[in-house]
Design a protein around this motif. Structure first.
Motif, PDB file in Angstrom:
ATOM      1  N   ALA A 163      66.697   9.703  -8.912  1.00  0.00           N
ATOM      2  CA  ALA A 163      66.875   8.266  -8.724  1.00  0.00           C
ATOM      3  C   ALA A 163      66.174   7.787  -7.456  1.00  0.00           C
ATOM      4  CB  ALA A 163      68.358   7.918  -8.676  1.00  0.00           C
ATOM      5  N   MET A 164      66.347   8.518  -6.364  1.00  0.00           N
ATOM      6  CA  MET A 164      65.752   8.118  -5.098  1.00  0.00           C
ATOM      7  C   MET A 164      64.235   8.196  -5.146  1.00  0.00           C
ATOM      8  SD  MET A 164      67.889   6.997  -2.906  1.00  0.00           S
ATOM      9  CE  MET A 164      69.650   6.995  -2.510  1.00  0.00           C
ATOM     10  N   MET A 165      63.706   9.249  -5.746  1.00  0.00           N
ATOM     11  CA  MET A 165      62.251   9.377  -5.825  1.00  0.00           C
ATOM     12  C   MET A 165      61.662   8.249  -6.664  1.00  0.00           C
ATOM     13  SD  MET A 165      59.922  12.614  -7.008  1.00  0.00           S
ATOM     14  CE  MET A 165      58.161  12.612  -6.705  1.00  0.00           C
ATOM     15  N   PHE A 166      62.292   7.999  -7.819  1.00  0.00           N
ATOM     16  CA  PHE A 166      61.809   6.916  -8.673  1.00  0.00           C
ATOM     17  C   PHE A 166      61.866   5.590  -7.914  1.00  0.00           C
ATOM     18  CE2 PHE A 166      62.722   3.360 -11.478  1.00  0.00           C
ATOM     19  CZ  PHE A 166      61.656   3.433 -12.354  1.00  0.00           C
ATOM     20  N   HIS A 167      62.957   5.352  -7.215  1.00  0.00           N
ATOM     21  CA  HIS A 167      63.146   4.094  -6.490  1.00  0.00           C
ATOM     22  C   HIS A 167      62.080   3.894  -5.421  1.00  0.00           C
ATOM     23  CE1 HIS A 167      65.041   0.848  -4.313  1.00  0.00           C
ATOM     24  NE2 HIS A 167      65.221   1.612  -3.251  1.00  0.00           N
ATOM     25  N   PHE A 168      61.862   4.890  -4.585  1.00  0.00           N
ATOM     26  CA  PHE A 168      60.923   4.723  -3.476  1.00  0.00           C
ATOM     27  C   PHE A 168      59.486   4.563  -3.974  1.00  0.00           C
ATOM     28  CE2 PHE A 168      64.318   6.861  -0.861  1.00  0.00           C
ATOM     29  CZ  PHE A 168      64.626   5.721  -0.137  1.00  0.00           C
ATOM     30  N   LEU A 169      59.186   5.116  -5.141  1.00  0.00           N
ATOM     31  CA  LEU A 169      57.852   4.938  -5.711  1.00  0.00           C
ATOM     32  C   LEU A 169      57.711   3.626  -6.493  1.00  0.00           C
ATOM     33  CD1 LEU A 169      57.177   8.552  -7.054  1.00  0.00           C
ATOM     34  CD2 LEU A 169      56.126   7.465  -5.052  1.00  0.00           C
ATOM     35  N   SER A 170      58.839   3.014  -6.866  1.00  0.00           N
ATOM     36  CA  SER A 170      58.811   1.880  -7.792  1.00  0.00           C
ATOM     37  C   SER A 170      59.277   0.557  -7.209  1.00  0.00           C
ATOM     38  CB  SER A 170      59.674   2.195  -9.019  1.00  0.00           C
ATOM     39  OG  SER A 170      59.272   3.390  -9.635  1.00  0.00           O
ATOM     40  N   ILE A 171      60.020   0.586  -6.105  1.00  0.00           N
ATOM     41  CA  ILE A 171      60.620  -0.628  -5.583  1.00  0.00           C
ATOM     42  C   ILE A 171      59.587  -1.713  -5.303  1.00  0.00           C
ATOM     43  CG2 ILE A 171      60.603   0.386  -3.266  1.00  0.00           C
ATOM     44  CD1 ILE A 171      63.081  -2.240  -4.604  1.00  0.00           C
ATOM     45  N   GLY A 172      58.384  -1.311  -4.854  1.00  0.00           N
ATOM     46  CA  GLY A 172      57.346  -2.295  -4.547  1.00  0.00           C
ATOM     47  C   GLY A 172      56.975  -3.155  -5.727  1.00  0.00           C
ATOM     48  N   GLU A 173      56.952  -2.552  -6.934  1.00  0.00           N
ATOM     49  CA  GLU A 173      56.559  -3.307  -8.127  1.00  0.00           C
ATOM     50  C   GLU A 173      57.585  -4.390  -8.457  1.00  0.00           C
ATOM     51  OE1 GLU A 173      53.694  -3.230  -9.899  1.00  0.00           O
ATOM     52  OE2 GLU A 173      53.073  -2.004  -8.203  1.00  0.00           O
ATOM     53  N   LEU A 174      58.872  -4.069  -8.354  1.00  0.00           N
ATOM     54  CA  LEU A 174      59.891  -5.075  -8.637  1.00  0.00           C
ATOM     55  C   LEU A 174      59.928  -6.148  -7.564  1.00  0.00           C
ATOM     56  CD1 LEU A 174      60.826  -3.065 -10.836  1.00  0.00           C
ATOM     57  CD2 LEU A 174      63.160  -3.784 -10.318  1.00  0.00           C
ATOM     58  N   ARG A 175      59.724  -5.755  -6.297  1.00  0.00           N
ATOM     59  CA  ARG A 175      59.706  -6.731  -5.218  1.00  0.00           C
ATOM     60  C   ARG A 175      58.505  -7.669  -5.370  1.00  0.00           C
ATOM     61  NH1 ARG A 175      64.032  -7.721  -2.691  1.00  0.00           N
ATOM     62  NH2 ARG A 175      63.660  -7.234  -0.522  1.00  0.00           N
ATOM     63  N   ARG A 176      57.373  -7.124  -5.824  1.00  0.00           N
ATOM     64  CA  ARG A 176      56.195  -7.965  -6.056  1.00  0.00           C
ATOM     65  C   ARG A 176      56.492  -8.997  -7.150  1.00  0.00           C
ATOM     66  NH1 ARG A 176      51.019  -6.597  -5.204  1.00  0.00           N
ATOM     67  NH2 ARG A 176      51.480  -4.358  -5.260  1.00  0.00           N
ATOM     68  N   GLU A 177      57.157  -8.530  -8.215  1.00  0.00           N
ATOM     69  CA  GLU A 177      57.511  -9.422  -9.313  1.00  0.00           C
ATOM     70  C   GLU A 177      58.458 -10.527  -8.835  1.00  0.00           C
ATOM     71  OE1 GLU A 177      60.225  -9.139 -13.332  1.00  0.00           O
ATOM     72  OE2 GLU A 177      58.981  -7.416 -12.795  1.00  0.00           O
ATOM     73  N   GLN A 178      59.432 -10.153  -8.020  1.00  0.00           N
ATOM     74  CA  GLN A 178      60.385 -11.140  -7.517  1.00  0.00           C
ATOM     75  C   GLN A 178      59.697 -12.181  -6.638  1.00  0.00           C
ATOM     76  OE1 GLN A 178      63.215  -8.532  -5.639  1.00  0.00           O
ATOM     77  NE2 GLN A 178      64.462  -8.314  -7.481  1.00  0.00           N
ATOM     78  N   ALA A 179      58.723 -11.748  -5.859  1.00  0.00           N
ATOM     79  CA  ALA A 179      58.002 -12.662  -4.973  1.00  0.00           C
ATOM     80  C   ALA A 179      56.891 -13.410  -5.687  1.00  0.00           C
ATOM     81  CB  ALA A 179      57.410 -11.881  -3.801  1.00  0.00           C
ATOM     82  N   GLN A 180      56.639 -13.053  -6.967  1.00  0.00           N
ATOM     83  CA  GLN A 180      55.563 -13.654  -7.757  1.00  0.00           C
ATOM     84  C   GLN A 180      54.219 -13.496  -7.046  1.00  0.00           C
ATOM     85  OE1 GLN A 180      57.110 -17.662  -8.382  1.00  0.00           O
ATOM     86  NE2 GLN A 180      57.953 -17.026 -10.355  1.00  0.00           N
ATOM     87  N   ALA A 181      54.018 -12.320  -6.484  1.00  0.00           N
ATOM     88  CA  ALA A 181      52.793 -12.020  -5.754  1.00  0.00           C
ATOM     89  C   ALA A 181      51.802 -11.299  -6.665  1.00  0.00           C
ATOM     90  CB  ALA A 181      53.098 -11.158  -4.534  1.00  0.00           C
ATOM     91  N   ARG A 182      50.528 -11.431  -6.314  1.00  0.00           N
ATOM     92  CA  ARG A 182      49.466 -10.769  -7.077  1.00  0.00           C
ATOM     93  C   ARG A 182      48.946  -9.549  -6.327  1.00  0.00           C
ATOM     94  NH1 ARG A 182      44.968 -14.859  -7.787  1.00  0.00           N
ATOM     95  NH2 ARG A 182      45.885 -15.884  -5.974  1.00  0.00           N
ATOM     96  N   ARG A 183      48.275  -8.683  -7.042  1.00  0.00           N
ATOM     97  CA  ARG A 183      47.709  -7.477  -6.431  1.00  0.00           C
ATOM     98  C   ARG A 183      46.503  -7.841  -5.562  1.00  0.00           C
ATOM     99  NH1 ARG A 183      49.524  -2.781  -8.135  1.00  0.00           N
ATOM    100  NH2 ARG A 183      50.871  -2.698  -9.982  1.00  0.00           N
ATOM    101  N   LEU A 184      46.299  -7.031  -4.540  1.00  0.00           N
ATOM    102  CA  LEU A 184      45.194  -7.249  -3.615  1.00  0.00           C
ATOM    103  C   LEU A 184      43.962  -6.460  -4.038  1.00  0.00           C
ATOM    104  CD1 LEU A 184      47.095  -6.891  -0.211  1.00  0.00           C
ATOM    105  CD2 LEU A 184      46.665  -8.979  -1.516  1.00  0.00           C
ATOM    106  N   SER A 185      42.808  -6.954  -3.630  1.00  0.00           N
ATOM    107  CA  SER A 185      41.575  -6.195  -3.830  1.00  0.00           C
ATOM    108  C   SER A 185      41.507  -5.084  -2.788  1.00  0.00           C
ATOM    109  CB  SER A 185      40.360  -7.117  -3.687  1.00  0.00           C
ATOM    110  OG  SER A 185      40.214  -7.515  -2.329  1.00  0.00           O
TER     111      SER A 185
END
Length: 246
Positions: A163-185
């Motif tokens: 659970a912890m490994m999945f979370h630390f590798l994945s939390i950024g994607e959900l936070r990006r979605e919540q902030a409605q942010a786009r990926r950087l070049s």
């Protein structure tokens, strides 16, 4: 489920979807068919009232219904997270009658009816902020608690590690979605990475062999994509979303 192989499978995944599918595959061997990865949306709301962004194996109609009814404001499992509790715990439907609040009992009863009869919940920290809880990975099952808890007996530490490994590798994607942010070049990431190290635009331009105007353009585009009002905020969000590391 071999913990070493499971961790390697999740760690080698190339993106969030592949990582999620790897996690589900590993957990399925133990009868965990009701899995919820839920993160409070503290980007847009105060943590005490923030709704939950879910990735789930449960029926999509149930997840939508849960969100529309704002069951997260009543659900005792979400309350554990809001209250700052960090210890993993087991829960089974046999404890339903012990809930004193009728609203809580209704939410949990409906969750049981939707298929989540027993669970092992790992509370997850917000690694890039205060370290306080920001969500949970509910490793649940439609099996009776007696059979499910027997299946995972002695594996709780392995489940928490997954659970912890999945979370630390994945939390950024959900936070990006919540902030409605786009990926950087790539160049935008480079410029923000150097800003995070304290370099000024002129020095960044020298290192990247770009004009200072081009560096400023990359930083401006990064702020826009990350919905940040300042470069400092853009750096913080890029770290949170996993775009850059220190």
């Amino acid at each position: 489920m071999h913990i070493g192989e499971s961790l390697e499978r999740i760690g080698c995944a190339k993106n969030f979807t592949e990582r999620w599918n790897s996690l589900i595959f590993c957990l399925a061997e133990l009868g965990a068919d009701q899995v919820n990865y839920g993160i409070l949306d503290s980007f847009n709301y105060d943590l005490n009232v923030a709704p939950v962004t879910f990735i789930s194996t449960m029926e999509e109609e149930w997840i939508d219904y849960y969100g529309e009814r704002r069951f997260d404001l009543i659900d005792p499992h979400v309350k554990f997270v809001r209250d700052g509790l960090l210890s993993p715990y087991k829960w089974g439907e046999s404890t339903l009658d012990r809930l004193g609040c009728s609203d809580e009992k209704q939410v949990v009863a409906e969750t049981v009816s939707a298929g989540l009869r027993s669970q092992y919940s790992v509370i997850l920290p917000d690694a890039h902020c205060s370290g306080r809880p920001i969500g949970a990975l509910t490793i649940g099952s439609s099996m009776s608690e007696r059979h499910y808890f027997k299946s995972i007996a002695g594996r709780e530490g392995d489940l928490a590690a997954l659970a912890m490994m999945f979370h630390f590798l994945s939390i950024g994607e959900l936070r990006r979605e919540q902030a409605q942010a786009r990926r950087l070049s790539a160049r935008e990431r480079d410029c923000l990475s150097f800003m995070a190290l304290g370099l000024r635009t002129g020095r960044i331009a020298e290192k990247l062999k770009l004009s200072e105007v081009t560096v400023e353009l990359h930083l401006r585009n990064a702020r826009k994509k990350l919905r940040a009002s300042t470069t400092a905020q853009a750096v913080a969000r890029a770290i949170t979303f996993g775009d850059i590391t220190l």
